[in-house]
Design an enzyme around this catalytic site. Structure first.
Site, PDB file in Angstrom:
ATOM      1  N   ASP A  31       8.554 -30.543 -39.321  1.00 35.24           N
ATOM      2  CA  ASP A  31       8.100 -31.307 -38.152  1.00 35.24           C
ATOM      3  C   ASP A  31       6.882 -30.610 -37.555  1.00 35.24           C
ATOM      4  O   ASP A  31       6.878 -30.245 -36.399  1.00 35.24           O
ATOM      5  CB  ASP A  31       9.217 -31.458 -37.114  1.00 35.24           C
ATOM      6  N   CYS A  32       5.870 -30.426 -38.344  1.00 33.85           N
ATOM      7  CA  CYS A  32       4.736 -29.619 -37.911  1.00 33.85           C
ATOM      8  C   CYS A  32       3.662 -30.481 -37.273  1.00 33.85           C
ATOM      9  O   CYS A  32       3.267 -31.498 -37.817  1.00 33.85           O
ATOM     10  CB  CYS A  32       4.159 -28.860 -39.105  1.00 33.85           C
TER      11      CYS A  32
END
Lengths: 344, 183
Positions: free
Chosen positions: A71-72
């Site tokens: 989830d960057c």
């Protein structure tokens, strides 16, 4: 045989479609998302029969990872797995960005993925892929043929510089020329990299922050913020509270990703300093206060870069979270002591 | 009618303020950071990665080298996130501590050397732009940020040695203190 899964990009996403399935030892879906398990992980596992692993708690040998789910927001993780050749699914809408952006390509990375973007791969697509690989193979062959024809002094696919560099007996003049060329090339490449970083990483963030500042100042929310922020960030006790909250071990990994929260907090405090609501010397402790969660989300990945063993990562994650907590508030306090005499 | 015009003006004003801020940064900070980035990128290329790797190999024994000198040089030479790769030269036991210190050096040095972590530059720049608005020099803040960081990041790494021992006991494992490098 288990099925393959097809993952396409969501609206505004980047890359893909990826078609992945269990392949020999590669049978693990690793998710590095600060602890919670995204719904797509279950769906991918259901279709392919792979098992899921929380990469935040433990590590998996790279050669067992079928796909990494992250989830960057666009700083580090989105490039690290593509760099290692591991197919990567980002649940955020991040495109090519961050310091490792050159590794983020359509054939290994897909972003803004939700449950709807994950489906069973049809057989038609499989056939299509196969034909593509055949085409690629044939074009490679023709390239090889072309290369064997060229054995003369200067070949058409090399510049004179490159040909000279390969020759064994270089004259002094050639050496000087090559040396100068190398230095200039280094500068030029450095400049290209720097401009790329500015365009893809720094300026987009500036645009976002500038809009935020505009809305805060232009709408009158600014006064409201000033009322909240000034008593909090305007004295050392308030700053220590901010530092304390950000360093809480169960909160810090959630505040970490991309440093976005720290950067927004910093901007808000900066605005108040600019308006004179917060004394300028408190800028120094504030820098430490908004960042006590520093890199807390990144621990397993960072230890992975250090080639740490699984055991080390399992010990290292809680250990670093505790140490961030222990030295978070003291950092702010020491910075406050060091801020005496600044801007007086 | 007047009311609608006022409303529209107010609406545009939101974005005009943002636009002024943005172009102010484009004229001041962007060129400066760009020049720094180019110079630093070149320097790093010319010095080469091998030299810093050699320093890393020699830094395993001493906490001062391990958590202060190595992460400081490493952040400068390799930038974020590759500076964490230097941890591979250290024994398993010290890898979490090196990470703890290195992660912080990626920020505290970022005020003067923005090439280290341009993606997270606004931690520093957000606050520093307030200083700039007051007409005060940002460099004073950047230098103190770096110096306080130098001391406190070392202490952070060193404290992690103790928290690692604590977690080791909790999980009933023992991490090796010997260096182990493959290849």
């Amino acid at each position: 045989m288990s099925k393959k899964v097809k993952i396409v990009k969501g609206s505004g996403g980047f890359g893909g479609p990826l078609v992945i399935g269990v392949n020999g030892k590669k049978d693990k879906v690793m998710y590095v998302t600060g602890g919670h398990k995204p719904a797509i992980v279950d769906k991918i596992c259901e279709i392919t029969g792979a098992s899921s692993v929380n990469g935040f708690e433990t590590s998996v040998p790279e050669d067992e990872i079928m796909v990494a789910v992250i989830d960057c927001g666009g700083t580090l993780r989105c490039g690290i797995y593509p760099q290692k050749g591991i197919p990567t699914v980002n649940i955020m809408a991040t495109g090519k960005s961050g310091p490792l952006r050159q590794y983020i390509t359509e054939d290994i990375y897909v972003s803004n993925v939700d449950v709807d973007q994950v489906s069973v791969a049809g057989e038609a697509e499989g056939a299509e892929q196969a034909s593509e690989t055949v085409q690629q193979a044939s074009s490679e062959e023709t390239e090889k043929e072309e290369k064997t024809e060229q054995e003369a002094t200067y070949s058409k696919d090399k510049k004179i510089m490159e040909t000279r560099a390969e020759q064994e007996n270089k004259s002094l003049l050639t050496k000087i020329g090559l040396g100068a060329g190398k230095v200039i090339n280094t500068f030029y490449q450095a400049s290209r990299d720097a401009v790329e970083t500015m365009l893809h990483t720094v300026i987009p963030f500036m645009g976002f922050v500038a809009l935020l500042i505009g809305i805060i100042q232009g709408s009158g929310i600014g006064d409201l913020f000033a009322n909240i922020m000034s008593p909090l960030a305007g004295n050392i006790w308030g700053l220590m509270i901010i530092g304390f909250v950000c360093s809480l071990p169960f909160l810090s990994p959630l505040l970490g990703p991309g440093g976005v929260i720290g950067q927004v907090l910093g901007t808000l405090i900066g605005v108040e300093i600019g308006k004179g609501n917060i004394p300028p010397n408190l800028a120094l402790p504030a820098l430490f206060a908004i960042n006590t969660q520093n890199a807390a989300d990144f621990i397993p990945v960072g230890l992975g870069l250090a080639e740490a063993e699984t055991k080390t990562i399992e010990v290292g994650v809680p250990s670093v979270l505790y140490s961030r907590f222990l030295n978070g508030v003291p950092r702010v306090f020491v910075a406050w002591l060091a801020s005496f005499g600044l801007y007086k | 009618m007047d009311f609608i015009v006022k409303l529209a003006e107010g609406f545009i004003n939101l974005f005009q303020t943002g636009a002024d801020t943005f172009i102010g940064w484009m004229g001041s900070i962007v060129p400066l950071v760009l020049m720094l980035l180019i110079a630093m990128n070149t320097l790093i290329q010319l010095i080469g990665e091998n030299r810093i790797n050699k320093i890393a190999q020699k830094s395993a024994g001493n906490p001062l080298l391990r958590y202060m000198v190595l992460p400081f040089l490493g952040s400068f030479m390799l930038a974020n996130p590759m500076l964490h790769s230097l941890g591979r030269f250290l024994p398993e036991k010290y890898k979490p501590s090196y990470f703890a210190a290195a992660g912080q050096f990626a920020h505290t040095s970022n005020g003067i050397f923005p090439h280290i972590n341009p993606a997270e530059l606004f931690i520093f720049l957000g606050i520093a732009s307030g200083i700039q608005q007051l007409g005060l020099p940002m460099t004073d803040l950047a230098i103190r940020y770096l110096l306080v960081g130098l001391v406190m990041n070392f202490i952070g790494g060193w404290i992690t040695d103790f928290t690692t021992s604590y977690v080791e006991k909790q999980q009933k494992v023992k991490l090796s203190k010997k260096v182990h490098i493959e290849g």
